[in-house]
Design a protein around this motif. Sequence first.
Motif, PDB file in Angstrom:
ATOM      1  N   VAL A 161      31.734 114.290  54.283  1.00 34.10           N
ATOM      2  CA  VAL A 161      32.899 113.533  54.732  1.00 34.10           C
ATOM      3  C   VAL A 161      32.474 112.691  55.911  1.00 34.10           C
ATOM      4  O   VAL A 161      31.854 113.173  56.841  1.00 34.10           O
ATOM      5  N   GLU A 162      32.794 111.440  55.802  1.00 35.68           N
ATOM      6  CA  GLU A 162      32.429 110.563  56.914  1.00 35.68           C
ATOM      7  C   GLU A 162      33.611 110.483  57.863  1.00 35.68           C
ATOM      8  O   GLU A 162      34.722 110.147  57.453  1.00 35.68           O
ATOM      9  N   PHE A 163      33.402 110.794  59.089  1.00 30.22           N
ATOM     10  CA  PHE A 163      34.466 110.611  60.075  1.00 30.22           C
ATOM     11  C   PHE A 163      34.573 109.126  60.373  1.00 30.22           C
ATOM     12  O   PHE A 163      33.706 108.355  60.001  1.00 30.22           O
ATOM     13  N   VAL A 164      35.690 108.763  60.978  1.00 31.01           N
ATOM     14  CA  VAL A 164      35.950 107.346  61.231  1.00 31.01           C
ATOM     15  C   VAL A 164      34.710 106.690  61.821  1.00 31.01           C
ATOM     16  O   VAL A 164      34.170 107.137  62.831  1.00 31.01           O
ATOM     17  N   ASN A 165      34.282 105.671  61.186  1.00 33.10           N
ATOM     18  CA  ASN A 165      33.027 105.056  61.568  1.00 33.10           C
ATOM     19  C   ASN A 165      33.266 103.576  61.760  1.00 33.10           C
ATOM     20  O   ASN A 165      33.179 102.790  60.835  1.00 33.10           O
ATOM     21  N   GLY A 225      31.188 100.744  60.465  1.00 39.70           N
ATOM     22  CA  GLY A 225      31.133 100.531  59.040  1.00 39.70           C
ATOM     23  C   GLY A 225      29.771 100.844  58.463  1.00 39.70           C
ATOM     24  O   GLY A 225      29.568 100.772  57.254  1.00 39.70           O
ATOM     25  N   GLY A 256      26.510 103.170  57.419  1.00 41.67           N
ATOM     26  CA  GLY A 256      26.417 104.449  56.721  1.00 41.67           C
ATOM     27  C   GLY A 256      25.836 105.526  57.603  1.00 41.67           C
ATOM     28  O   GLY A 256      25.763 105.401  58.821  1.00 41.67           O
ATOM     29  N   ARG A 257      25.431 106.585  56.961  1.00 42.31           N
ATOM     30  CA  ARG A 257      24.953 107.740  57.701  1.00 42.31           C
ATOM     31  C   ARG A 257      23.655 107.445  58.439  1.00 42.31           C
ATOM     32  O   ARG A 257      23.402 107.964  59.515  1.00 42.31           O
ATOM     33  N   ARG A 299      38.082 119.726  61.768  1.00 41.94           N
ATOM     34  CA  ARG A 299      37.984 118.328  61.363  1.00 41.94           C
ATOM     35  C   ARG A 299      39.343 117.667  61.235  1.00 41.94           C
ATOM     36  O   ARG A 299      39.479 116.465  61.446  1.00 41.94           O
ATOM     37  N   ASP A 324      43.807 108.723  60.564  1.00 40.96           N
ATOM     38  CA  ASP A 324      42.556 109.386  60.190  1.00 40.96           C
ATOM     39  C   ASP A 324      42.574 109.777  58.725  1.00 40.96           C
ATOM     40  O   ASP A 324      41.618 109.556  57.988  1.00 40.96           O
ATOM     41  N   VAL A 372      42.032 106.839  56.454  1.00 39.73           N
ATOM     42  CA  VAL A 372      40.638 106.395  56.450  1.00 39.73           C
ATOM     43  C   VAL A 372      39.797 107.371  55.646  1.00 39.73           C
ATOM     44  O   VAL A 372      38.979 106.997  54.809  1.00 39.73           O
ATOM     45  N   ARG A 373      40.069 108.666  55.881  1.00 38.44           N
ATOM     46  CA  ARG A 373      39.230 109.680  55.251  1.00 38.44           C
ATOM     47  C   ARG A 373      39.381 109.644  53.738  1.00 38.44           C
ATOM     48  O   ARG A 373      38.407 109.633  53.007  1.00 38.44           O
ATOM     49  N   ARG A 412      37.600 106.908  52.247  1.00 35.84           N
ATOM     50  CA  ARG A 412      36.160 107.019  52.249  1.00 35.84           C
ATOM     51  C   ARG A 412      35.667 108.081  51.277  1.00 35.84           C
ATOM     52  O   ARG A 412      34.644 107.930  50.639  1.00 35.84           O
ATOM     53  N   GLU A 413      36.440 109.180  51.212  1.00 32.03           N
ATOM     54  CA  GLU A 413      35.923 110.327  50.485  1.00 32.03           C
ATOM     55  C   GLU A 413      35.462 109.930  49.088  1.00 32.03           C
ATOM     56  O   GLU A 413      34.422 110.369  48.618  1.00 32.03           O
ATOM     57  N   ASP A 428      32.397 108.002  49.360  1.00 29.59           N
ATOM     58  CA  ASP A 428      31.371 108.735  50.074  1.00 29.59           C
ATOM     59  C   ASP A 428      30.575 109.656  49.162  1.00 29.59           C
ATOM     60  O   ASP A 428      29.406 109.898  49.381  1.00 29.59           O
ATOM     61  N   LEU A 473      27.623 108.158  47.741  1.00 31.18           N
ATOM     62  CA  LEU A 473      26.636 107.901  48.784  1.00 31.18           C
ATOM     63  C   LEU A 473      25.912 109.190  49.151  1.00 31.18           C
ATOM     64  O   LEU A 473      24.689 109.217  49.311  1.00 31.18           O
ATOM     65  N   LEU A 500      22.017 110.132  49.212  1.00 32.85           N
ATOM     66  CA  LEU A 500      21.372 110.514  50.470  1.00 32.85           C
ATOM     67  C   LEU A 500      20.602 111.804  50.316  1.00 32.85           C
ATOM     68  O   LEU A 500      19.455 111.908  50.727  1.00 32.85           O
TER      69      LEU A 500
END
Lengths: 324, 420
Positions: free
Chosen positions: A3-7, A10, A12-13, A206, B392, B395-396, B399-400, B403, B406, B410
């Motif tokens: 899960v990506e937290f607010v970034n 923009g 990536g990891r 989280r 939040d 956004v989450r 993204r999920e 993600d 991705l 990765l």
Amino acid sequence: MTVEFVNPSGAGRHAADAGVVDGIGGLRPADPAPPDVTAELPGGPVPGSPPPVDVTAQWPGGSVPPDRPLVGLESRDVSAWFGTHKVLERVSLRMRPGEVTALIGPSGCGKSTYLRILNRMHEMVRGASLAGEVLLDGQDIYRPDRQPAQVRRRIGMVFQKPNPFPAMSIYDNVASGLKLAGIKVANKDALVETSLRRAGLWNEVRSRLRAPGGALSGGQQQRLCIARSLAVSPDVLLMDEPCSALDPTSTRRVEDTIAELQGQVTIVIVTHNMQQAARVSQSCAFFLATHDTPGHIVEAGQTRGIFEDPQDSRTADYVHGRFG
Amino acid sequence: MDTLAPPDNRPANLEHGGPGTQAPAAPGPAAERRVRIRQVTMEGVCTLVGAALGGIALTWVLYQRILPTSGAVGFWLCGYVTFLCLYALAGVVQWEPRDVANRLVGVLLVSAGLLVIAVVADQIGYTAVRGYPALHHLNFFTDTMALAGPLDPLTSGGMIHALVGSLEQMGIATVFSVPLGVLCALFLVEVGGPLARPVRTIVEAMTALPEIIAGLFIYAFLILSLGVGASGFAAAVALTVMMIPIVTRTAEVILRLVPSGLREASYALGGSQIRTVLNVVLPTARSGLATAVILAMARAVGETSPVLLTAGFTKDLNANPFSGPQTSLPLYIWNYVRYPQPAMVSRAFGAALALMVMVLLLFALARLIGGKAPGELTRRQRRQLRRAREADQLVRSDREAGDRSLALELTGADRGADAQ
């Protein structure tokens, strides 16, 4: 699953991880040539240590610490006084990079004082003084030109009683080290997430990162404090009886966290709990003080050796619970 | 492990579980009878009432009829003492000596409390009754005294100029005294050293300083030496002198309450002293500091003697504190209560009631702010929190989906890197 937290950036990891490295690494005073510890310990577990928890299950980015050399800590002939009362007598100890070193011994034997000397917290007590030197990465942290704040940024500390900042949210608690040390980081959200993951707290908090830090349970608070210390990416993490105020379940979670951090950070832990020392540490030092002698190291070495085959009869008595 | 329980989610009936609120889910046998710990017995009540009646009756006979004494205060004092004696006597014959002592002390404490409440209620009630004739005319709150003479009825004249003066002087004094007082407290708590002791002694001495001295000091310093002229500003400076020690003392106590573990944690993170104070100590103590400030304001707004020498007196509305005399509420009261005309006295009492309401409001505000623990959120902050969380979540969830693919890439890439 990740899960990506607010970034906000923009990116990536990869960018997130790079942000962590750049943000902190850039502020560190350029050390001439760090000793070649990486060759000896390539970020992996120390041979002969208990198998580490599978971090990859929780952390898809593989081994967590950005590729930074591990740094060891060494004390040479450290003595300490409170006023005229001598509490430590010529303590010399090497804390190997990436290992967990446990300091054990009965109450009042100077373990905590020794620990506080290791990141210059001892000098904040009125009337406290010390002798000897403490080498971080081969350089004395008590050299006159070294700032205590700089030293403490590289040698973090977790206290006996969980002490999250009550006026800050969970998120701000983790990021507080940056604010306090005046560090600017490109991607704060990613750093907060990384730190919470390393402390094993991410999955529990989280969804409520903006809740006050004081609203967590004791064990969670302690792991929040660990995350807070990790956020400034210290080389060494000192823990002063981190589990003594916690219940057994929380203690286990903190121990799991320590096991995960092993190999990433050099850890020194003071504990009264000998089972805990046996569980989490690779090296161990037994401190003892009697009424006429200040605290000193009776025996130090591999944890297994100390517990299974102690050389000194007092160590044997202590680890077998015959006194203390 | 989820132990986050916002205080407002707690079941309300846990706190006051009186006999009326019984646990709803109690099937099986009839609800248990709760043990009554402190029982009021018939004989206890009778002893108390009997002793009171007997005491007053006996005093009436002795004090009014037999002894050559008179006067209401003496009567009630003697009556109270007689009541205590009778109560003790009646107790000794029926209870153990220790129990008698217990009850006697209980009666003493309760009557002391009642006395204090009675005195306060009397003060407020008296002021309200005397001020009522002025207060129930609206012009009292909107007019000045510029066109109202001593013989004019209460339908003209008011206290708006004094109200404005009070608020302005209090505002200026707060602006001056809060930074100075809080900085001084920070010095005492965070810096310390050999200088801290004399500073603390001086601050303590200043707390006990007679207010008229503050007024005299500013009168001599600002008005006579510097030629500032009697004005709202000079009065505010005199009030500042009064407020600084109060703010300092309270703020010092509040700052000492910040756990030292938090400071240590901050230092251990590599924080400097100034950053520790700004980011950890002050935010933690914020609500307590607000209380300290408000209590000092409440104290300052009622001060008369510093204002007496420095503010001058006017019947007109003077909104500019820097030039010309400016009346404040205490000064208004002090001036008009000495008039022989009942209308003027009524105005003074009306202003006194307004002043009391102002102090009461400030105290209520202090309780409201000070009753909150650090980290506890106001309603507005909770609303912001909820909004931020919702953002939040959005956004989450966005993204999920993206993600997951991705992450797969990765982990694959990392495995490749590990293998090398």
